[in-house]
Design an enzyme around this catalytic site. Structure first.
Site, mmCIF file in Angstrom:
data_model
loop_
_atom_site.group_PDB
_atom_site.id
_atom_site.type_symbol
_atom_site.label_atom_id
_atom_site.label_comp_id
_atom_site.label_asym_id
_atom_site.label_seq_id
_atom_site.Cartn_x
_atom_site.Cartn_y
_atom_site.Cartn_z
ATOM 1 N N CYS A 1 -18.141 -46.277 38.408
ATOM 2 C CA CYS A 1 -16.857 -46.505 37.729
ATOM 3 C C CYS A 1 -15.821 -45.471 38.148
ATOM 4 O O CYS A 1 -14.647 -45.781 38.275
ATOM 5 C CB CYS A 1 -17.041 -46.526 36.220
ATOM 6 S SG CYS A 1 -17.811 -45.042 35.562
ATOM 7 N N GLU B 1 -15.049 -48.409 27.650
ATOM 8 C CA GLU B 1 -15.125 -47.640 28.901
ATOM 9 C C GLU B 1 -15.064 -48.648 30.027
ATOM 10 O O GLU B 1 -16.033 -49.363 30.282
ATOM 11 C CB GLU B 1 -16.436 -46.847 28.947
ATOM 12 C CG GLU B 1 -16.549 -45.786 27.878
ATOM 13 C CD GLU B 1 -15.413 -44.791 27.946
ATOM 14 O OE1 GLU B 1 -14.999 -44.428 29.056
ATOM 15 O OE2 GLU B 1 -14.922 -44.397 26.881
HETATM 16 P P1 NAD Z 1 -18.731 -56.935 32.822
HETATM 17 O O1 NAD Z 1 -17.551 -56.667 31.992
HETATM 18 O O2 NAD Z 1 -18.811 -58.202 33.575
HETATM 19 O O3 NAD Z 1 -20.058 -56.890 31.933
HETATM 20 C C1 NAD Z 1 -20.406 -55.754 31.163
HETATM 21 C C2 NAD Z 1 -21.351 -56.186 30.064
HETATM 22 O O4 NAD Z 1 -20.655 -57.062 29.182
HETATM 23 C C3 NAD Z 1 -22.570 -56.959 30.539
HETATM 24 O O5 NAD Z 1 -23.667 -56.586 29.753
HETATM 25 C C4 NAD Z 1 -22.185 -58.406 30.260
HETATM 26 O O6 NAD Z 1 -23.290 -59.256 30.075
HETATM 27 C C5 NAD Z 1 -21.402 -58.258 28.982
HETATM 28 N N1 NAD Z 1 -20.447 -59.329 28.699
HETATM 29 C C6 NAD Z 1 -19.924 -60.249 29.544
HETATM 30 N N2 NAD Z 1 -19.069 -61.054 28.880
HETATM 31 C C7 NAD Z 1 -19.039 -60.628 27.591
HETATM 32 C C8 NAD Z 1 -18.318 -61.015 26.430
HETATM 33 N N3 NAD Z 1 -17.454 -62.023 26.448
HETATM 34 N N4 NAD Z 1 -18.518 -60.331 25.299
HETATM 35 C C9 NAD Z 1 -19.360 -59.275 25.269
HETATM 36 N N5 NAD Z 1 -20.075 -58.860 26.331
HETATM 37 C C10 NAD Z 1 -19.915 -59.518 27.484
HETATM 38 O O7 NAD Z 1 -18.868 -55.687 33.776
HETATM 39 P P2 NAD Z 1 -19.912 -55.485 34.931
HETATM 40 O O8 NAD Z 1 -19.473 -56.281 36.107
HETATM 41 O O9 NAD Z 1 -21.282 -55.669 34.386
HETATM 42 O O10 NAD Z 1 -19.766 -53.927 35.219
HETATM 43 C C11 NAD Z 1 -18.943 -53.382 36.166
HETATM 44 C C12 NAD Z 1 -17.703 -52.814 35.509
HETATM 45 O O11 NAD Z 1 -18.040 -51.794 34.577
HETATM 46 C C13 NAD Z 1 -16.793 -52.152 36.518
HETATM 47 O O12 NAD Z 1 -15.469 -52.515 36.249
HETATM 48 C C14 NAD Z 1 -17.003 -50.673 36.253
HETATM 49 O O13 NAD Z 1 -15.930 -49.855 36.640
HETATM 50 C C15 NAD Z 1 -17.208 -50.667 34.782
HETATM 51 N N6 NAD Z 1 -17.875 -49.435 34.351
HETATM 52 C C16 NAD Z 1 -17.156 -48.545 33.592
HETATM 53 C C17 NAD Z 1 -17.760 -47.349 33.197
HETATM 54 C C18 NAD Z 1 -17.008 -46.336 32.377
HETATM 55 O O14 NAD Z 1 -17.642 -45.474 31.800
HETATM 56 N N7 NAD Z 1 -15.680 -46.394 32.310
HETATM 57 C C19 NAD Z 1 -19.079 -47.092 33.550
HETATM 58 C C20 NAD Z 1 -19.756 -48.017 34.311
HETATM 59 C C21 NAD Z 1 -19.142 -49.196 34.691
#
Ligand code: NAD
Length: 510
Positions: free
Chosen positions: A280, A246
């Site tokens: 999001c 997502e």
């Molecule tokens: P991010 O991708 O930086 O991090 C998300 C999670 O992944 C965090 O817990 C982070 O610690 C972890 N992470 C980071 N690197 C990783 C790796 N290499 N392997 C596994 N996990 C890792 O995203 P963010 O900045 O925390 O969140 C914002 C983003 O999330 C925005 O793009 C937003 O649109 C999206 N979002 C999507 C939805 C949806 O349902 N489509 C919902 C909420 C947020």
């Protein structure tokens, strides 16, 4: 000032100091789970899962009801924790995090026993005379759930509740920016009496997340950015781990000539500024058709100017949760202005607040040469582009690598549905801001770069199971064909096929 910084650690684990985006004061330290910690947690989960998975679904559902009762009791604690880590408006902490979680718990507690009970499925045609088919919804085993910082409690609670009631053990990892809000999910389940080891919350950063993806769980449910989602998918592809992604969005709103402009302007504001724009499915691009462009913009400006931004008391728009995001917002706005966009409201950090605050902003004269109309901004920015007509608005809306959600405003419901069908996104809302994540009956998930797979509802819940067919012979195998193959039996089979597939009666039977 950075929301978190690495600090010296005496042991092998990375340590981070966290600050509140509201005050920039330190609010705690985070010790990141190491690869070894993740492996140990997986081992505990593997031991705990079989007994949990063998409980009848309705017994597992009772834990969802219990955790809902605990959450009702502890809602103030959840709100305080979320507010301290995010600085979102209290009404949003309640509606998005607490209320939506309660709703999801009630929804799955009631429906999971029905949706996950073994079912008999009729087999078509002559085979149905000889065979019975039973479908069992078997848990996958251990599920890794990774969530971001913009909905740190609800995104964790919603997916964890579904994975758990489906009989899995869960390893849950929240964001390094909002770890305590996500940890509360584990604490509430513990208070609800969930057996030890069935749900473990891993505190940590991206490194901990990467270790979880590599650890060998049976599914990864990832919510986060496109860039990280891609990395997660690569590892899951290599290890053949099932994964749902997502990811981010750049949702468009189309305002048609016959739209109710007051409703559309109100939705433009809440759609763009809710959760300080860090939603999001936030409205990041608005295409208003020429015929109503001027009055629509005037209404948006009037409403945007009335928004109250704050840190305490009553306010509408809160903080940016992470300095990293604030830098992106500032960069996008600066680039848009340099290319000819105009600010009608806001357009800067809030000088009256000391934390991470960017004023609710209205930008016009934007176009697709600007990053602010192409990449996810994730800030309280309303960007309005003039479109000559609905066709152009549709073309612009689809001109994006993202496809999470979208909105259409028109008084003509049939036209709204027609435009919605042509939007290349995961889902569409007609005459309201995007609410689909909060409607579990609506499968939720992005197209294009916004994700892979759909979550929530019956489909999402069953996504945490293996739908296992068990095919039973009614006659104990006595009618089984097979060896030796003979020319006679082959000719007989051909004759049967001619009758079976070649006559109307037989077609009806099959
Ligand atoms: P991010 O991708 O930086 O991090 C998300 C999670 O992944 C965090 O817990 C982070 O610690 C972890 N992470 C980071 N690197 C990783 C790796 N290499 N392997 C596994 N996990 C890792 O995203 P963010 O900045 O925390 O969140 C914002 C983003 O999330 C925005 O793009 C937003 O649109 C999206 N979002 C999507 C939805 C949806 O349902 N489509 C919902 C909420 C947020």
């Amino acid at each position: 000032m950075a929301i978190y910084e690495a600090i010296d650690s005496p042991g092998p684990r990375r340590r981070l100091r966290l600050r509140s985006p509201v005050t920039l004061e330190p609010i705690g330290e985070l010790e990141c789970a190491s690869e070894e910690d993740v492996r140990a947690a997986l081992e505990r989960a593997r031991k705990a899962q079989p007994a949990w998975g063998e409980l009848p679904v309705d017994e597992r559902a009772v834990y969802l009801q219990r955790v809902s009762e605990v959450l009702l009791e502890k809602q103030d604690l959840v709100m305080q924790t979320v507010l301290r880590e995010t600085g979102k408006a209290p009404s949003e902490a309640f509606s998005m995090e607490v209320f939506a979680s309660l709703d999801a718990l009630a929804y799955y507690a009631k429906r999971a026993p029905r949706w996950l009970r073994p079912e008999k499925r009729r087999i078509h045609g002559v085979l149905g005379l000889a065979k019975q088919l039973r479908i069992e919804y078997r848990p996958l085993g251990v599920v890794g759930i990774i969530v971001p910082w913009n909905g740190p409690f609800v995104l964790a609670m919603n997916q964890a509740a579904q994975a758990l009631v489906a009989g899995n053990a869960v390893l849950l990892k929240g964001s390094e920016v909002t770890p305590y809000s996500t940890r509360l999910v584990g604490e509430l389940f513990e208070e609800a009496g969930l057996p030890e080891g069935v749900l473990q919350v891993l505190m940590g950063d991206g490194g901990t997340g990467a270790a979880l993806v590599e650890a060998g769980v049976d599914k990864i449910s990832f919510t986060g950015s496109v860039a990280t989602g891609r990395r997660v998918a690569e590892v899951c592809g290599r290890n053949l781990t099932p994964v749902s992604l997502e990811l981010g969005g750049k949702d468009a709103m189309i305002v048609c000539a016959d739209a109710d402009l007051d409703r559309a302007a109100a939705a433009a504001l809440i759609g763009s500024c809710m959760n300080t724009g860090q939603y999001c499915c936030g409205t990041e691009r608005i295409y208003a058709v020429d015929a109503i462009y001027e009055p629509f913009v005037a209404k948006v400006v009037e409403r945007a100017s009335a928004l109250r931004q704050g840190a305490t008391g009553e306010f509408d728009v809160g903080a940016i949760f992470w300095d990293k995001q604030l830098a992106i917002i500032e960069r996008h706005v600066a680039e848009a202005l340099a290319k000819g966009a105009r600010v009608l409201v806001g357009g800067r950090r809030n000088p009256e607040l000391s934390g991470l605050y960017y004023e609710p902003t209205v930008l016009v004269d934007v176009d697709h040469s600007m990053q602010i109309m192409r990449d996810e901004t994730f800030g309280p920015i309303v960007c309005i582009q003039r479109a000559s007509d609905e066709e152009e608005a549709l073309r612009l809306a689809n001109d994006s690598p993202y496809g999470l959600s979208g909105t259409v405003f028109t008084k003509d419901k049939a036209r709204g549905i027609e435009l919605a069908r042509q939007l290349q996104t995961g889902g569409v809302c007609v005459n309201d801001m995007t609410l689909t994540y909060g409607v579990p009956e609506a499968p939720f998930g992005g197209r294009k770069e916004s994700g892979v797979g759909q979550v929530n509802g019956r489909k999402g819940l069953r996504g945490y199971c293996h739908e296992m067919p068990i095919l039973i012979d009614r006659f104990g195998g006595k009618l089984q064909g097979g060896y030796p193959y003979t020319t006679r039996s082959l000719e007989g089979a051909k004759k049967f096929a001619r009758f079976y597939f070649g006559t109307p009666l037989a077609r009806w039977l099959s």
